[in-house]
Design a protein around this motif. Sequence first.
Motif, PDB file in Angstrom:
ATOM      1  N   TRP A  29      30.411  36.423  65.681  1.00  0.00           N
ATOM      2  CA  TRP A  29      30.421  36.349  64.215  1.00  0.00           C
ATOM      3  C   TRP A  29      31.200  37.532  63.639  1.00  0.00           C
ATOM      4  O   TRP A  29      32.042  37.375  62.759  1.00  0.00           O
ATOM      5  N   ARG A  30      30.937  38.729  64.168  1.00  0.00           N
ATOM      6  CA  ARG A  30      31.634  39.918  63.678  1.00  0.00           C
ATOM      7  C   ARG A  30      33.129  39.860  63.996  1.00  0.00           C
ATOM      8  O   ARG A  30      33.953  40.341  63.228  1.00  0.00           O
ATOM      9  N   GLU A  33      34.738  37.630  61.428  1.00  0.00           N
ATOM     10  CA  GLU A  33      34.744  38.354  60.146  1.00  0.00           C
ATOM     11  C   GLU A  33      35.855  39.407  60.145  1.00  0.00           C
ATOM     12  O   GLU A  33      36.564  39.579  59.158  1.00  0.00           O
ATOM     13  N   ALA A  34      35.983  40.118  61.259  1.00  0.00           N
ATOM     14  CA  ALA A  34      37.035  41.139  61.367  1.00  0.00           C
ATOM     15  C   ALA A  34      38.412  40.503  61.274  1.00  0.00           C
ATOM     16  O   ALA A  34      39.319  41.052  60.640  1.00  0.00           O
ATOM     17  N   GLU A  36      39.216  37.778  59.649  1.00  0.00           N
ATOM     18  CA  GLU A  36      39.446  37.355  58.268  1.00  0.00           C
ATOM     19  C   GLU A  36      39.793  38.525  57.363  1.00  0.00           C
ATOM     20  O   GLU A  36      40.465  38.339  56.352  1.00  0.00           O
ATOM     21  N   HIS A  37      39.356  39.720  57.718  1.00  0.00           N
ATOM     22  CA  HIS A  37      39.604  40.888  56.869  1.00  0.00           C
ATOM     23  C   HIS A  37      40.652  41.839  57.426  1.00  0.00           C
ATOM     24  O   HIS A  37      40.905  42.892  56.837  1.00  0.00           O
ATOM     25  N   HIS A  51      37.420  35.939  69.859  1.00  0.00           N
ATOM     26  CA  HIS A  51      36.415  35.018  69.324  1.00  0.00           C
ATOM     27  C   HIS A  51      36.403  33.722  70.136  1.00  0.00           C
ATOM     28  O   HIS A  51      35.331  33.220  70.506  1.00  0.00           O
ATOM     29  N   GLU A 150      28.112  29.396  59.883  1.00  0.00           N
ATOM     30  CA  GLU A 150      27.315  29.932  58.777  1.00  0.00           C
ATOM     31  C   GLU A 150      25.849  29.521  58.918  1.00  0.00           C
ATOM     32  O   GLU A 150      24.941  30.331  58.705  1.00  0.00           O
TER      33      GLU A 150
END
Length: 186
Positions: A29-30, A33-34, A36-37, A51, A150
């Motif tokens: 999950w992290r 997220e990483a 995407e940012h 991932h 999610e």
Amino acid sequence: MSQLTANQRYSGVSMLLHWLIAVAVIVNWRLIEAAEHAEVRADAFAFVMNHKSLGITILALTLLRLGWRLINRPPPLRAGMAAWEKALARTLHIVFYVLLVGLPMLGWLSESFEGEGIEVWGMFTLPGLPVGVNEQLAETMGELHGTGGEIMIYLIGLHVLGMLKHMLIDKDGNLWRMLPFGTPKA
């Protein structure tokens, strides 16, 4: 209050697989997220590749855990649990298994619809599933994968809340059934 017997605690293999999968899911999950940012495209690409590799690893660990569970029955739920708690626990575990198998499969299917395989830790490439290229289906599978991810995070939160309830309110030490130490109650 009787002490926990061996048949009321999860096996060592079950415990190991549970915690490996739990940590892998959080890390995965992290990673996304990483990605995407990430401000640098190469970093985002590296996060996504990790991932995907970790997703396939989670799938393999989950299939191993399901196989182990078929051979080694899990301990029964605590007798003092309310019927709704038992139903919620069973349902949550079923949904977790569906997601732990389904999310990697949706990701793999999405890649397959793009005509791609999945490189796994730089060691080998898992070939695409034999589905043919279809960008629209690739996007749909990717969206389902994201939505399922999610849902997984919310269910992990619910699982942790349940554990906290058992530890702090019920004080039944239920967490210790999934750890090789501690003093759970039967």
